[in-house]
Design an enzyme around this catalytic site. Structure first.
Site, mmCIF file in Angstrom:
data_model
loop_
_atom_site.group_PDB
_atom_site.id
_atom_site.type_symbol
_atom_site.label_atom_id
_atom_site.label_comp_id
_atom_site.label_asym_id
_atom_site.label_seq_id
_atom_site.Cartn_x
_atom_site.Cartn_y
_atom_site.Cartn_z
ATOM 1 N N ARG A 500 68.127 -34.116 75.421
ATOM 2 C CA ARG A 500 68.318 -33.704 73.916
ATOM 3 C C ARG A 500 68.119 -32.298 73.622
ATOM 4 O O ARG A 500 67.031 -31.873 74.322
ATOM 5 C CB ARG A 500 67.415 -34.515 73.061
ATOM 6 C CG ARG A 500 67.593 -34.309 71.364
ATOM 7 C CD ARG A 500 66.880 -35.124 70.601
ATOM 8 N NE ARG A 500 67.038 -34.907 69.211
ATOM 9 C CZ ARG A 500 66.097 -34.954 68.513
ATOM 10 N NH1 ARG A 500 64.811 -35.256 68.580
ATOM 11 N NH2 ARG A 500 66.050 -34.912 67.066
ATOM 12 N N SER A 564 58.830 -35.266 80.208
ATOM 13 C CA SER A 564 58.344 -36.368 79.998
ATOM 14 C C SER A 564 57.725 -37.033 81.117
ATOM 15 O O SER A 564 57.793 -38.284 81.180
ATOM 16 C CB SER A 564 58.838 -37.387 79.029
ATOM 17 O OG SER A 564 59.123 -36.691 77.885
ATOM 18 N N ASP A 618 56.057 -35.396 76.663
ATOM 19 C CA ASP A 618 56.648 -35.884 75.144
ATOM 20 C C ASP A 618 55.596 -36.326 74.368
ATOM 21 O O ASP A 618 55.491 -36.126 73.166
ATOM 22 C CB ASP A 618 57.604 -37.082 75.281
ATOM 23 C CG ASP A 618 56.866 -38.228 76.335
ATOM 24 O OD1 ASP A 618 56.100 -37.827 76.787
ATOM 25 O OD2 ASP A 618 57.854 -39.104 76.343
#
Length: 922
Positions: A500, A564, A618
């Site tokens: 994203r 992450s 994250d």
């Protein structure tokens, strides 16, 4: 009206008979309840049940959760000790369960009145002595047996995995001191410890009503209500959706308290008032005093005394014996009502016992109607397990009870099933259920909290970090947003099958606002498992596409990179990948700086430039996102495909980073908790099978027990084993059920929905080739519940460790903080959030925790980290500008050096000449 021939045995005139009948009927009239009165009692009982559920124990009917979530299913096995305390006797039982068969051995011990009403220590010492004798009798003094404790008094319990019961109040003539408000399990354990002769593993504390229900449910699966009608009276039943914890939970109503608020005053007689006034607990247990064996004999004695004083009995002669409280026992009612003589006394006994049975029937009608309405049924078939001397020994009580229930609840077909072995067997069954393969694996959360707190400290130490399972990685994020951040930022978010990219604009017009535009790009499996070069080329290509669409390719915007995976950082814009997680396996990346790899891929393209200011986990991104909305947020948690947590630690405690002032966010990487073997005692055979079949065996063991990537597979493996043992699907196993990954975590969320869960279970199982029965669907729903409940419990225990750390760091009596949370499991599962919140508050009661859902994910958090870094850099630049005049260039310093050399020369060469001129004699 009464028939006159009831009195024909009396040798009196007819007119006297009529007068006698009238006076006796007038005396007994208040005991004869009309159907309208019984309907009112039913309505009041129903209102009391509802009030008790809403007010959590503060109403007349307490509605105490028992934390028994299901009745036996016939698979219980093993040897269990059952201890049963609830009246004048104490019973010890040994129960051996073998596939729908149970063998019992027991002994009964008397509890003397002086012990019932002595001290708590004397009472529990007496029980320990009885248990010791029984174990001697069974030749099992050295066996460490699981035991269920039937304690037939109102107790507050907190959870099935916290074996305790706090006595609310004594009933049934007990008055032992120093017990009310105390944990009876702890008192029993202390008494056992004082004897120092044997040891027990007390795995359940059970009310006798619950034990009766469980005992009868072993024989009849439709049994979901337990009734005691003996020395005392009480009812339990399986309530739907208690606190959204599970689909059902057994509730101990403590219905004996109905009327303590005055709701039964219109049917209470003067005789009842007298009995209440002379009891050891005046004003309490009013319904029980109208209906239970402990009081019925005394009510009859009061009536007989009144009739005798009125000359209607015993020629008006009142003996001292008749005046003695307690002399007329309830067992006499049962004997007299079978006898054809003493007709007036029989009438009195019949009126009192019939009223008791009718009142119990009205209460039962309220319970069964509630269950029927809870389930949305037009008609309910249900079984009530019953125990108690009054029900079993009285000639008419059981019939009147059943007739009254049927009249007042016509839409319910109620079967009353007497318990043959009493509630003791039920306590053993609850112990067996608690020890079964699913429920037994629920962890001791307090133990997990302790382990977690120790691991936090170990990971922070320079010397202990290399061997710590929790790596406690410094993130170099030193501050959460303070509201002054502004600017235009890019955020990259890589952590799952999707990549994203966000553009985040933070502005200050009237107030701080955030505008976000984002785009999601797929990350194909061949890239996830390919080379690192291909992976970062893919990221750079997606970023180029996004900048093209945003028309900002010519700008060099600050970029935050949410990555992450566990990274070792030495500064904010540098992160060395320690190990891949979550199915990623791209080669040549572990041990490398991911910022450098991304910069290299961007440079290779050459069509845009980026200033990567921060690499962020994250979890940190989630904390920063929520920190933008709530500046008390100092913990971030991900509960989704994977799981992790970060929190703000005091810099003085982080040996891995220089400096003692301020705080820094630490990425715990708690998914690896247990990699050092510390969770072996709570890992199951299914957890081990999951681990063996994973791409990283022996790693991320905590994550494999709790996260969305593995929970569906855990349920599938359990169902396969249950099917092989013939417990579900009639033993059928389909190819789909045997296929790894076919049962997904999203299916667990669907199956645990309150209203449509069972229909979703049927739909999902049908897609797996199974033709499930209703019982199969219920069993699958239960399996899903236990697996997801364990996950929430374990996460709660881990989070509690962090909260205790924060509290200790701050040195406060009560911690107020906010936890930012993100992740699909937390967001999508219908019960998960409430279970987690409740468990955390139970484990850390002296903390006020706000749970804040991250609406924008961790990508916005990366932009916030970048914004904070940009703010701090700008702040440093402004300070540098102010101090710039004090900074000297090399040229300026060289000029100063020349000047200083000239001054030295002058001092050495010129000043001595001058001095000589003045000091030399002329």
């Amino acid at each position: 009206m009464c028939h006159h021939n009831r009195f024909l045995l009396l040798n009196v005139a007819k007119s006297d008979i009529i007068s006698l009948v009238f006076q006796v009927d007038e005396t007994l009239c208040p005991f004869k309840l009309s159907q309208e009165q019984l309907q009112l009692v039913k309505a009041r009982m129903r209102a009391g049940l509802e009030a008790g559920l809403k007010t959590k124990g503060s109403s007349a009917i307490k509605m105490l959760p028992s934390y028994v979530y299901r009745t036996p299913d016939g698979t219980e096995h093993g040897k269990y000790l059952a201890l049963d305390l609830g009246g004048t006797n104490f019973r010890a039982m040994m129960v051996n369960f073998k596939r729908q068969n149970a063998r019992l051995y027991h002994k009964i011990y008397t509890i003397p009145l002086e012990i019932m009403q002595g001290t708590g220590e004397e009472l529990f010492d007496h029980i320990a002595q009885c248990v010791s004798d029984f174990l001697d009798y069974m030749g099992m003094k050295n066996a460490h047996l699981p035991a269920g404790f039937t304690f037939s008094f109102p107790c507050e319990q907190t959870a099935i995995d916290t074996v305790s019961g706090t006595l609310v109040s004594w009933t049934k003539g007990y008055k032992a001191t120093d017990c009310e408000g105390h944990d009876v399990v702890s008192m029993l354990r202390e008494a056992i410890k004082r004897r120092n002769e044997f040891d027990l593993d007390i795995v359940a504390v059970v009310n006798d009503t619950v034990g009766t229900m469980m005992s009868c449910a072993y024989e009849d699966p439709q049994c979901e209500i337990g009734l005691i009608a003996g020395t005392g009276t009480n009812v339990c039943y399986m309530e739907e959706e208690v606190d959204a914890e599970l689909s059902k939970m057994c509730i101990n109503t403590e219905w004996g308290g109905l009327g303590d608020d005055g709701s039964l005053d219109d049917i209470i007689t003067p005789y009842d008032m007298e009995v209440n006034q002379n009891s050891i607990n005046p004003g309490r247990q009013r319904f029980e005093k109208l209906t239970s064996g402990m009081y019925l004999g005394e009510i009859v004695r009061q009536v007989l005394l009144d009739l005798t004083r009125g000359g209607l009995l015993f020629r008006g002669h009142v003996t001292e014996t008749l005046k003695t409280p307690g002399i007329f026992e309830t067992k006499y009612l049962s004997q007299i009502e079978r006898w054809e003589k003493l007709i007036i006394v029989k009438e009195v006994c019949g009126a009192v016992s019939r009223r008791a049975a009718q009142l119990c029937g009205a209460g039962m009608a309220a319970v069964v109607d509630k269950i029927r309405e809870n389930r949305g049924l037009d008609h309910l078939n249900i079984t009530v397990g019953v125990d108690g001397a009054l029900y079993k020994l009285h000639p008419h009580f059981s019939r009147v009870l059943k007739d009254t229930t049927e009249v007042l609840a016509p839409q319910c077909n109620v079967t009353f099933l007497p318990s043959e072995e009493g509630s003791g067997k039920g306590a053993a069954l609850i112990s067996a259920v608690a020890r079964q393969i699913l429920v037994s694996e629920l962890p001791s959360n307090h133990l997990a909290v302790t382990r977690r707190t120790r691991e936090l400290a170990k990971g922070l130490g320079r010397d202990t970090n290399p061997t710590a399972a929790l790596k406690m990685l410094p993130t170099f994020v030193r501050s959460i947003p303070d509201g002054s951040e502004k600017g235009d930022f890019i955020a990259l978010d890589l952590g799952g099958s999707n990549f994203r990219i966000l553009r985040v604009k933070v502005s200050h017009e009237k107030k701080q606002t955030v505008q976000m535009e984002s785009q999601i790009y797929d990350t194909p499996e061949d890239i996830i498992h390919g080379s690192g070069t291909r992976l970062f080329d893919h990221v750079a290509e997606c970023l180029g596409d996004f900048m093209e669409k945003q028309n900002i390719k010519d700008k060099k915007l600050p970029v935050g990179f949410t990555f992450s995976f566990p990274c070792q950082q030495t500064k904010l814009d540098e992160g060395f990948l320690i190990t891949w997680t979550k199915r990623f396996k791209a080669g040549g990346v572990e041990g490398m700086d991911v910022v450098k790899l991304l910069n290299k891929a961007i440079k290779k393209r050459g069509d845009y430039d980026a200033d990567i200011m921060a690499v962020v986990n994250d979890t940190v991104g989630t904390m920063m996102t929520c920190g933008f909305d709530d500046q008390r947020c100092e913990v971030g948690i991900i509960i989704g495909t994977g799981t992790n947590a970060c929190y703000m630690e005091e810099l003085r405690n982080i040996d891995l980073v220089e400096g003692d002032e301020g705080r820094m966010c630490v990425n715990t990487e708690w998914g690896a908790f247990g990699d050092d073997g510390r969770l072996e005692d709570i890992r199951t055979e299914f957890d081990r099978e999951i681990d063996r079949g994973s791409i990283n065996p022996g790693k991320q063991l905590f994550e494999k027990m709790v996260s969305g990537m593995y929970m569906g597979e855990l349920v599938r493996l359990i169902l396969v084993k249950m099917a092989r043992e013939g417990l579900v699907f009639e033993g059928r196993i389909t190819p789909e059920l045997l296929t790894k990954g076919k049962f997904e975590t999203k299916h667990i969320s669907a199956i645990e929905k309150s209203k449509e869960g069972l229909s979703k279970a049927r739909e999902i199982l049908t897609r797996l080739g199974v033709e499930p029965s209703t019982d199969d669907c219920i069993a699958v729903q239960h399996v899903c519940t236990v697996v997801s409940f364990r996950s929430a419990n374990l996460i709660a225990a881990a989070l509690a460790g962090i909260l205790m750390r924060l509290k200790e760091n701050k040195g406060v009596a009560r911690l107020r903080t906010t936890v930012g949370i993100d992740g699909s499991l937390y967001k999508m599962h219908p019960q998960y959030a409430r279970r987690l919140h409740k468990a955390v508050r139970r484990l850390v009661p002296d903390t006020d925790v706000r749970f804040l859902l991250s609406e924008s994910g961790s990508g916005k958090g990366a932009a916030m980290v970048t914004a904070v870094a940009y703010r701090l850099a700008e702040h440093s630049r402004q300070i540098a500008q102010i101090l710039s005049e004090f900074r000297l260039t090399t040229e300026q310093l060289l000029e100063v050096r020349k000047l200083s050399q000239w001054c030295v020369c002058v001092c050495v060469c010129v000043f001595p000449c001058v001095l000589c001129h003045y000091l030399t004699p002329s």
